[in-house]
Scaffold this motif. Structure first.
Motif, mmCIF file in Angstrom:
data_model
loop_
_atom_site.group_PDB
_atom_site.id
_atom_site.type_symbol
_atom_site.label_atom_id
_atom_site.label_comp_id
_atom_site.label_asym_id
_atom_site.label_seq_id
_atom_site.Cartn_x
_atom_site.Cartn_y
_atom_site.Cartn_z
ATOM 1 N N THR A 86 0.808 -1.021 0.186
ATOM 2 C CA THR A 86 -0.066 0.195 -0.151
ATOM 3 C C THR A 86 0.866 1.142 -0.040
ATOM 4 O OG1 THR A 86 -1.776 -1.159 1.259
ATOM 5 C CG2 THR A 86 -1.959 1.031 1.387
ATOM 6 N N THR A 87 1.822 1.341 0.795
ATOM 7 C CA THR A 87 2.985 2.467 0.890
ATOM 8 C C THR A 87 3.514 2.693 -0.499
ATOM 9 O OG1 THR A 87 3.292 2.066 3.071
ATOM 10 C CG2 THR A 87 5.008 3.053 1.921
ATOM 11 N N LEU A 88 3.939 1.457 -1.268
ATOM 12 C CA LEU A 88 4.697 1.586 -2.504
ATOM 13 C C LEU A 88 3.395 1.984 -3.574
ATOM 14 C CD1 LEU A 88 6.803 -1.456 -2.417
ATOM 15 C CD2 LEU A 88 7.689 0.836 -2.330
ATOM 16 N N ARG A 89 2.361 1.543 -3.402
ATOM 17 C CA ARG A 89 1.373 2.046 -4.468
ATOM 18 C C ARG A 89 0.936 3.419 -4.092
ATOM 19 N NH1 ARG A 89 -1.761 1.082 -8.655
ATOM 20 N NH2 ARG A 89 -3.986 1.914 -8.379
ATOM 21 N N TYR A 90 1.145 4.009 -2.861
ATOM 22 C CA TYR A 90 1.106 5.505 -2.590
ATOM 23 C C TYR A 90 2.071 6.219 -3.063
ATOM 24 C CZ TYR A 90 1.064 9.809 0.104
ATOM 25 O OH TYR A 90 1.212 11.191 0.525
ATOM 26 N N MET A 91 3.295 5.904 -3.189
ATOM 27 C CA MET A 91 4.194 6.678 -3.531
ATOM 28 C C MET A 91 4.490 6.668 -4.816
ATOM 29 S SD MET A 91 7.194 5.275 -1.111
ATOM 30 C CE MET A 91 8.729 5.919 -1.955
ATOM 31 N N SER A 92 3.842 5.578 -5.571
ATOM 32 C CA SER A 92 3.804 5.641 -7.298
ATOM 33 C C SER A 92 2.838 6.499 -7.590
ATOM 34 C CB SER A 92 3.752 4.037 -7.843
ATOM 35 O OG SER A 92 2.452 3.609 -7.547
ATOM 36 N N ASN A 93 1.705 6.571 -7.042
ATOM 37 C CA ASN A 93 0.484 7.244 -7.505
ATOM 38 C C ASN A 93 0.548 8.874 -7.272
ATOM 39 O OD1 ASN A 93 -0.769 5.083 -8.614
ATOM 40 N ND2 ASN A 93 -2.269 5.037 -6.900
ATOM 41 N N VAL A 94 1.026 9.298 -6.164
ATOM 42 C CA VAL A 94 0.912 10.671 -5.623
ATOM 43 C C VAL A 94 2.387 11.214 -5.966
ATOM 44 C CG1 VAL A 94 1.009 11.835 -3.664
ATOM 45 C CG2 VAL A 94 -0.603 10.035 -3.639
ATOM 46 N N ASN A 95 3.594 10.507 -6.026
ATOM 47 C CA ASN A 95 4.689 11.106 -6.299
ATOM 48 C C ASN A 95 5.143 11.796 -5.332
ATOM 49 O OD1 ASN A 95 5.317 9.505 -8.728
ATOM 50 N ND2 ASN A 95 4.252 10.985 -9.965
ATOM 51 N N ASP A 96 5.021 11.654 -4.031
ATOM 52 C CA ASP A 96 5.309 12.572 -2.867
ATOM 53 C C ASP A 96 6.399 12.060 -1.942
ATOM 54 O OD1 ASP A 96 5.038 14.611 -1.021
ATOM 55 O OD2 ASP A 96 3.393 13.933 0.059
ATOM 56 N N SER A 97 7.065 12.906 -1.510
ATOM 57 C CA SER A 97 8.407 12.211 -0.647
ATOM 58 C C SER A 97 7.849 11.755 0.734
ATOM 59 C CB SER A 97 9.382 13.253 -0.392
ATOM 60 O OG SER A 97 9.097 14.354 0.037
ATOM 61 N N SER A 98 6.586 12.111 1.253
ATOM 62 C CA SER A 98 6.235 11.479 2.551
ATOM 63 C C SER A 98 6.067 9.852 2.573
ATOM 64 C CB SER A 98 5.028 12.151 2.890
ATOM 65 O OG SER A 98 3.829 11.839 2.016
ATOM 66 N N GLY A 99 6.083 9.345 1.282
ATOM 67 C CA GLY A 99 5.890 7.899 1.327
ATOM 68 C C GLY A 99 7.385 7.330 1.878
ATOM 69 N N TYR A 100 8.465 8.119 1.745
ATOM 70 C CA TYR A 100 9.484 7.488 2.395
ATOM 71 C C TYR A 100 9.388 7.513 3.639
ATOM 72 C CZ TYR A 100 11.412 7.846 -2.319
ATOM 73 O OH TYR A 100 11.725 7.580 -3.696
ATOM 74 N N LEU A 101 8.772 8.498 4.567
ATOM 75 C CA LEU A 101 8.626 8.446 5.689
ATOM 76 C C LEU A 101 8.040 7.332 6.378
ATOM 77 C CD1 LEU A 101 9.352 10.247 8.318
ATOM 78 C CD2 LEU A 101 7.161 11.497 7.927
ATOM 79 N N ILE A 102 6.996 7.122 5.423
ATOM 80 C CA ILE A 102 6.323 5.655 5.966
ATOM 81 C C ILE A 102 7.032 4.430 5.790
ATOM 82 C CG2 ILE A 102 4.006 4.338 5.243
ATOM 83 C CD1 ILE A 102 2.983 6.984 3.973
ATOM 84 N N LEU A 103 7.904 4.495 4.811
ATOM 85 C CA LEU A 103 8.771 3.409 4.637
ATOM 86 C C LEU A 103 9.482 2.969 5.845
ATOM 87 C CD1 LEU A 103 9.668 2.940 1.058
ATOM 88 C CD2 LEU A 103 7.995 1.366 2.289
#
Length: 86
Positions: free
Chosen positions: A25-42
């Motif tokens: 889900t996190t990787l999907r979020y990162m690919s759809n939104v292109n936001d750097s906050s996904g790295y914080l989730i990882l």
């Protein structure tokens, strides 16, 4: 004693499935939104997995089983990410 180990392994499987779903889900979020906050989730996911490993060691699960679970987790996340998102 054997029943207690089976319960531990059952919950280990559930935790692995849950963390795989969170990672996907996190990787999907990162690919759809292109936001750097996904790295914080990882990073949060990595810290959570580290804590789960610590708890499994305290519960008496052998290192061999923990390494196998971590390997299965890694292979699942990489293969499912490849097939679902690329």
């Amino acid at each position: 004693m054997k029943n207690e180990k089976q319960v531990l392994y059952f919950y280990m499987i559930l935790v692995t499935i849950g963390t795989v779903l969170i990672a996907l889900t996190t990787l999907r979020y990162m690919s759809n939104v292109n936001d750097s906050s996904g790295y914080l989730i990882l990073f949060g996911l990595i810290f959570t997995i580290s804590y789960i490993n610590y708890l499994e060691k305290k519960a008496g699960i052998s290192k061999k089983v923990i390494w196998i679970r971590n390997s299965v987790y890694t292979v699942l996340v990489i293969s499912l990410t490849y097939f679902l998102y690329f």
